[in-house]
Design a protein around this motif. Structure first.
Motif, short mmCIF file in Angstrom:
data_model
loop_
_atom_site.label_atom_id
_atom_site.label_comp_id
_atom_site.label_asym_id
_atom_site.label_seq_id
_atom_site.Cartn_x
_atom_site.Cartn_y
_atom_site.Cartn_z
N ARG A 156 0.81 -1.23 0.00
CA ARG A 156 0.00 0.00 0.00
C ARG A 156 0.84 1.27 0.00
N ARG A 157 2.17 1.11 0.13
CA ARG A 157 3.08 2.27 0.17
C ARG A 157 2.66 3.25 1.27
N GLU A 158 2.28 2.68 2.43
CA GLU A 158 1.84 3.50 3.56
C GLU A 158 2.98 4.34 4.10
N GLU A 159 2.70 5.61 4.34
CA GLU A 159 3.68 6.45 5.01
C GLU A 159 3.62 6.14 6.50
N LEU A 160 4.79 5.92 7.09
CA LEU A 160 4.84 5.59 8.50
C LEU A 160 5.10 6.85 9.32
N TRP A 161 6.31 7.39 9.28
CA TRP A 161 6.64 8.58 10.05
C TRP A 161 7.57 9.45 9.22
N ASN A 162 7.23 10.73 9.13
CA ASN A 162 8.10 11.72 8.50
C ASN A 162 8.56 11.34 7.10
N ARG A 197 8.70 5.05 4.44
CA ARG A 197 7.84 3.96 4.02
C ARG A 197 8.56 2.64 4.30
N GLU A 198 7.77 1.59 4.42
CA GLU A 198 8.32 0.26 4.67
C GLU A 198 9.19 -0.14 3.48
N PRO A 199 10.42 -0.61 3.74
CA PRO A 199 11.22 -1.13 2.63
C PRO A 199 10.64 -2.46 2.15
#
Length: 189
Positions: free
Chosen positions: A117-123, A126-128
């Motif tokens: 989903r290419r979710e933005e995590l923090w700042n 994204r998850e590699p």
């Protein structure tokens, strides 16, 4: 004080709650649920730690000091530079002690979902790729496998230093749900 099971009454009305567990166990989700039950703020410690490019934010320790100086909060027990401060200021520790196989399923599923989903995590991070998460030394899947045992060691060390600190041990999501609806909800009144 011995470890408290999920169905034991709490010896206090908690206001500062620290959630212990390995990566991928569900610490952040549980900390947010505890905050909802208690009506206190939840600070996601990863959001304070990770700056752009996964670099540690220079204000991390000061930010942790600031929010833990408040009268009420929940957060996750992570990052060696602030663990002692978190433990000292918490009035309750909740240990999410899930079996390694369960944690590995959860962390793998979460990593795949976030990556697809290419979710933005923090700042902006994204998850590699799942492969990277599995093989890199600090990749979250590999990290969860290698450090699963450390949550128990942290609790043992804490109780050695502060045997009066209440620690609730939750061994499944069912126990977590029962504890949230039972002893924790009863302690807030």
């Amino acid at each position: 004080m011995p470890l408290l099971p999920h169905d034991a009454p709490l010896p206090l009305q908690p206001r500062r709650v620290l959630v212990n567990g390995c990566s991928g166990s569900g610490k952040t989700t549980l900390a947010a649920r505890i905050a909802d039950v208690l009506g206190v703020p939840h600070t996601e410690i990863d959001a304070l730690h990770h700056g752009p490019g996964w670099e540690k934010r220079p204000t991390f320790e000061a930010d942790v000091d600031a929010f833990t100086s408040e009268p009420a909060w929940t957060t996750e027990w992570q990052y060696s530079s602030v663990r002692p401060l978190l433990a000292e200021r918490a009035d309750l520790v909740v240990w999410l002690d899930l079996p390694r196989a369960r944690v590995m399923r959860q962390v793998t599923r979460r990593t795949l979902r976030r990556w697809v989903r290419r979710e933005e995590l923090w700042n902006g991070n994204r998850e590699p790729s799942p492969w990277t998460s599995l093989v890199q030394r600090e990749g979250v899947i590999r990290w969860a496998w290698q450090t699963h045992h450390l949550a128990a060691e942290r609790v043992d060390a804490l109780l050695g230093r502060d045997p009066a600190k209440p620690v609730v041990r939750l061994r499944s999501h069912a126990e977590s749900a029962a504890w949230l609806a039972g002893p924790l909800a009863q302690a807030r009144t």
